[in-house]
Every structure is written in C-alpha cells, then in structure tokens.
Design an enzyme around this catalytic site. Sequence first.
Site, PDB file in Angstrom:
ATOM      1  N   ASP A  83      42.605  19.042 -44.031  1.00 54.38           N
ATOM      2  CA  ASP A  83      44.163  18.561 -43.722  1.00 54.38           C
ATOM      3  C   ASP A  83      44.603  17.872 -45.165  1.00 54.38           C
ATOM      4  O   ASP A  83      44.541  17.466 -46.454  1.00 54.38           O
ATOM      5  CB  ASP A  83      43.532  17.236 -42.760  1.00 54.38           C
ATOM      6  CG  ASP A  83      43.310  17.424 -41.836  1.00 54.38           C
ATOM      7  OD1 ASP A  83      43.609  18.768 -41.328  1.00 54.38           O
ATOM      8  OD2 ASP A  83      42.036  16.474 -40.772  1.00 54.38           O
TER       9      ASP A  83
HETATM   10  N1  URA Z   1      37.522  17.158 -40.785  1.00 55.43           N
HETATM   11  C1  URA Z   1      38.929  17.186 -40.501  1.00 55.43           C
HETATM   12  O1  URA Z   1      39.347  15.750 -40.189  1.00 55.43           O
HETATM   13  N2  URA Z   1      39.598  16.985 -41.863  1.00 55.43           N
HETATM   14  C2  URA Z   1      39.329  17.631 -42.782  1.00 55.43           C
HETATM   15  O2  URA Z   1      40.624  17.615 -43.799  1.00 55.43           O
HETATM   16  C3  URA Z   1      37.955  18.938 -42.523  1.00 55.43           C
HETATM   17  C4  URA Z   1      36.609  17.908 -41.568  1.00 55.43           C
END
Ligand code: URA
Length: 240
Positions: A110
């Site tokens: 993310d």
């Molecule tokens: N889980 C999440 O919520 N975000 C990420 O970037 C990776 C795993």
Amino acid sequence: MAINTSRLDRLISDLCQINRKKVRLILAQKRVYVDGVLAIDIAQIVDQFSYVVMDDEVLQENQPHYIMLNKPIGVVCATKDEKHKTVIDLLAGHFVQEIRDSLHIVGRLDLNTSGLVLLTNDSRWSERLTSPEHKVSKCYQVTLENPLTAEYIDAFAQGMYFPFENITTKPAILHIVSSFEAQVSLTEGRYHQIKRMFGRFRNPVIGLHRHSIGQLSLDESLKCGESRVLSVTEVDNIGN
Ligand code: URA
C-alpha cells in the site's frame, strides 16, 4: 502477469515474419539452436528468455532482471501514476528505461506501507512467489494504535472470513513483539490484508513495513528509496 511462453515455430514465425511452413523447413534443415541445443521440434515450448539462434544469427536474447527496492511511504506500487511517485520512478538513474519498462511488481504494498518490494520481468518467478499454493511467506513489522492481546495469535492462525471476496484467509503467524508491535507472516496477499485483519479487533495499523519475502530479507544497507540487483543465489533460494 501471464507467463510468456510460445511454441518454437510460432516464435520464429513472429520474429522473422515468415510463415510457419517455412519455419518447419528451417527446423528440419537443422538451422536453429535454443539455449545452445539443436532444435528440430516445431512444438518445442520456449519462453521470453530462451536464447534462440538461426544460421548463427541471434533472434532472441532477452535477459531476466531481478531487483529489490526499499519502498518509502508515499510511493505507489504501480508502473504509472498521475499523483504519486511510483516504484519505477525510483529506479530512474540506476536502470535504463528499457529495463524499467520491462518490469512488473511482485506483490504490491500500500501507499503508506514501507519496505521490501521486488521487481522483475520474469513472470514465472513472480508467479511462484505470489501464488498461495507455493506458501512463500511475506513478513511484516506492524505497529498498532492499541495494545495487543494473546487472542490475536489464534485469530490470525485460524484465518478470518472476508465476505467481500468470500474467502477465509490462510493461516497467518502473529508474534507479539511488545504491547503495540507485532511481526506478522502471511502466505498470501489480499487487498489491505493486514489492516483488515487488525481491523477485526478495531485496532488501527499505524505502521507497516515488509522486511522479508521467503528467504530474502531487505538489505539493511539500502536506504529508503534505494534499490539493487539480486544475486543469482538470492534469486534461486528465495522461495525455498
Ligand atoms: N497488508 C496491508 O494491509 N497492506 C500492505 O501493504 C501489505 C499487507
């Protein structure tokens, strides 16, 4: 990302712009070598990295590329984005455009997650790392807004039902490091998975950092935004 394989006759026909009848003749005349071995079977399966030579002329010599990047918060895991800097933008100045254009991301993070991101043009390798059947673990360091309790450990291990996708998450390992910090190991990568799992406890994730994928840990000498090429051993051993 689809795996780029083709029958040998189709590949040669495309590369040389000749029909497949002619290709069949050329193969029968023993004029083609694939990865140094004489090729006569029209149906031989080749891929984007097969080294193909015809009459001593190289028809295809694509090289695989494997790169690790220490992704900063605020950089998007995409190849193009209107608003944010992308992980591909971070490679500019270190890798030529031709290589940058060939890459895809192996398991996105993310926007507000930092840490280990892998990039490659080898779809076979990336599929092995991301498909749940291969159970390659991705390990994250998580910082929470509220204190953790032991009941999280069981809930993560048992899996959680996500009604939107109609799936139950695969068993995940949660290790409590301190009241507000955990290490989580997943073998899959559902949308916002870690945030949603802690969301079940109404416990917002305030920091998320991926530090390893399989046997490969983020190189600690890489500063935020820096990248390097993986060694042959790292490429070969990561999924073991
Ligand atoms: N889980 C999440 O919520 N975000 C990420 O970037 C990776 C795993």
